[in-house]
Design a protein around this motif. Structure first.
Motif, PDB file in Angstrom:
ATOM      1  N   ILE A 169     -17.548 -48.423  87.372  1.00  0.00           N
ATOM      2  CA  ILE A 169     -16.534 -49.038  88.232  1.00  0.00           C
ATOM      3  C   ILE A 169     -15.217 -48.269  88.083  1.00  0.00           C
ATOM      4  O   ILE A 169     -14.566 -48.320  87.033  1.00  0.00           O
ATOM      5  N   VAL A 170     -14.858 -47.565  89.121  1.00  0.00           N
ATOM      6  CA  VAL A 170     -13.658 -46.729  89.072  1.00  0.00           C
ATOM      7  C   VAL A 170     -12.418 -47.607  88.917  1.00  0.00           C
ATOM      8  O   VAL A 170     -12.257 -48.605  89.619  1.00  0.00           O
ATOM      9  N   GLY A 171     -11.570 -47.235  87.969  1.00  0.00           N
ATOM     10  CA  GLY A 171     -10.294 -47.929  87.788  1.00  0.00           C
ATOM     11  C   GLY A 171     -10.364 -49.155  86.904  1.00  0.00           C
ATOM     12  O   GLY A 171      -9.348 -49.783  86.634  1.00  0.00           O
ATOM     13  N   PHE A 172     -11.539 -49.516  86.427  1.00  0.00           N
ATOM     14  CA  PHE A 172     -11.671 -50.703  85.576  1.00  0.00           C
ATOM     15  C   PHE A 172     -11.666 -50.288  84.108  1.00  0.00           C
ATOM     16  O   PHE A 172     -12.553 -49.571  83.665  1.00  0.00           O
ATOM     17  N   LYS A 173     -10.662 -50.724  83.361  1.00  0.00           N
ATOM     18  CA  LYS A 173     -10.532 -50.367  81.936  1.00  0.00           C
ATOM     19  C   LYS A 173     -11.001 -51.532  81.076  1.00  0.00           C
ATOM     20  O   LYS A 173     -10.285 -52.514  80.920  1.00  0.00           O
ATOM     21  N   PRO A 174     -12.181 -51.439  80.516  1.00  0.00           N
ATOM     22  CA  PRO A 174     -12.683 -52.519  79.671  1.00  0.00           C
ATOM     23  C   PRO A 174     -12.075 -52.425  78.270  1.00  0.00           C
ATOM     24  O   PRO A 174     -11.408 -51.438  77.946  1.00  0.00           O
ATOM     25  N   PRO A 175     -12.315 -53.430  77.408  1.00  0.00           N
ATOM     26  CA  PRO A 175     -11.861 -53.317  76.013  1.00  0.00           C
ATOM     27  C   PRO A 175     -12.450 -52.070  75.359  1.00  0.00           C
ATOM     28  O   PRO A 175     -13.527 -51.605  75.744  1.00  0.00           O
ATOM     29  N   GLY A 176     -11.738 -51.542  74.354  1.00  0.00           N
ATOM     30  CA  GLY A 176     -12.179 -50.312  73.697  1.00  0.00           C
ATOM     31  C   GLY A 176     -13.253 -50.533  72.645  1.00  0.00           C
ATOM     32  O   GLY A 176     -13.676 -51.676  72.388  1.00  0.00           O
ATOM     33  N   PHE A 177     -13.658 -49.447  71.997  1.00  0.00           N
ATOM     34  CA  PHE A 177     -14.731 -49.514  70.997  1.00  0.00           C
ATOM     35  C   PHE A 177     -14.383 -50.469  69.860  1.00  0.00           C
ATOM     36  O   PHE A 177     -15.261 -51.159  69.331  1.00  0.00           O
ATOM     37  N   ASP A 178     -13.107 -50.515  69.483  1.00  0.00           N
ATOM     38  CA  ASP A 178     -12.693 -51.384  68.371  1.00  0.00           C
ATOM     39  C   ASP A 178     -13.116 -52.831  68.587  1.00  0.00           C
ATOM     40  O   ASP A 178     -13.421 -53.542  67.637  1.00  0.00           O
ATOM     41  N   HIS A 179     -13.080 -53.248  69.850  1.00  0.00           N
ATOM     42  CA  HIS A 179     -13.466 -54.622  70.176  1.00  0.00           C
ATOM     43  C   HIS A 179     -14.913 -54.897  69.747  1.00  0.00           C
ATOM     44  O   HIS A 179     -15.251 -56.014  69.369  1.00  0.00           O
ATOM     45  N   TYR A 180     -15.744 -53.860  69.808  1.00  0.00           N
ATOM     46  CA  TYR A 180     -17.173 -54.032  69.514  1.00  0.00           C
ATOM     47  C   TYR A 180     -17.562 -53.602  68.104  1.00  0.00           C
ATOM     48  O   TYR A 180     -18.685 -53.859  67.676  1.00  0.00           O
ATOM     49  N   ALA A 181     -16.647 -52.929  67.397  1.00  0.00           N
ATOM     50  CA  ALA A 181     -17.011 -52.353  66.092  1.00  0.00           C
ATOM     51  C   ALA A 181     -17.614 -53.388  65.130  1.00  0.00           C
ATOM     52  O   ALA A 181     -18.650 -53.102  64.499  1.00  0.00           O
ATOM     53  N   PRO A 182     -17.031 -54.598  65.013  1.00  0.00           N
ATOM     54  CA  PRO A 182     -17.650 -55.569  64.091  1.00  0.00           C
ATOM     55  C   PRO A 182     -19.085 -55.931  64.503  1.00  0.00           C
ATOM     56  O   PRO A 182     -19.970 -56.097  63.662  1.00  0.00           O
ATOM     57  N   MET A 183     -19.297 -56.034  65.810  1.00  0.00           N
ATOM     58  CA  MET A 183     -20.638 -56.355  66.324  1.00  0.00           C
ATOM     59  C   MET A 183     -21.617 -55.216  66.025  1.00  0.00           C
ATOM     60  O   MET A 183     -22.771 -55.439  65.638  1.00  0.00           O
TER      61      MET A 183
END
Ligand code: FE2
Length: 197
Positions: A169-183
């Motif tokens: 999806i062009v222009g859509f900035k999701p949360p970064g890797f840090d958001h998922y690191a604990p998972m």
């Protein structure tokens, strides 16, 4: 010996984070989202839908092999398949549950499978995905698709494939890797503690 050979359950997550941070901004398959954004979008869509953590982590890491393949990164004028799905699975299989590794290893085969069994699917593929499909062997023949459908992880594999297709999806900035690191670390810990037991 490469950096990947000396990874441990304690260093694999920082290793992956580093790929997202340093190299993830490389172009993705000639499309206008980077590989990092593409994988982060897939993970975010999975999270928004309340998918299991293993699906989220698989979507997050499915294309990691683009960075770890000895054959280098895909380009639109490629005439060989760089087998990023195998390269990714090889890095991950020591540390992640088999379901996650299988979703990564099979995400290209899943495209070939869906092209064979779902008449609408091909029409939804991006231009770059159609281009790589040629190099990857095209749609599966009926027998190959029947065999592929026997994989006990088929539902998860297909789910991750659809997240792969949607995460452009062009222009859509999701949360970064840090958001998922604990998972991601939880997935490593669950697998490595089982292995050690
Ligand atoms: Fe992808």
């Amino acid at each position: 010996m490469s950096e990947a050979d000396i990874l441990t359950p304690q260093t694999i997550v920082p290793f992956l984070a580093d790929i997202f941070e340093r190299r993830g901004a490389e172009e993705y398959l000639g499309e206008n989202v980077t590989i990092a954004e593409h994988m982060l979008q897939g993970a975010y869509l999975a999270e928004q839908r309340g998918e299991d953590e293993q699906i989220i982590v698989a979507a997050l890491l499915h294309d990691i092999g683009h960075f770890t393949s000895e054959l280098g990164t895909f380009e639109m004028n490629d005439e060989i398949d760089r087998l990023h799905e195998d390269a990714g699975a090889e890095i991950l299989e020591r540390f992640f549950p088999p379901l996650i590794t299988d979703c990564v290893r099979q995400h290209v085969a899943a495209k070939r499978y869906l092209c064979s069994v779902d008449p609408m699917y091909f029409g939804r593929l991006s231009q770059a995905s159609v281009k790589s499909l040629e190099l990857q062997g095209g749609p599966m023949e009926r027998d190959e698709a029947t065999e592929f459908a026997k994989n006990p992880n088929l539902d998860a594999i297909v789910k991750v494939r659809h997240l792969d297709d949607e995460g452009k999806i062009v222009g859509f900035k999701p949360p970064g890797f840090d958001h998922y690191a604990p998972m991601v670390q939880r997935a490593v810990d669950s697998h490595c503690s089982t292995e050690a037991a």
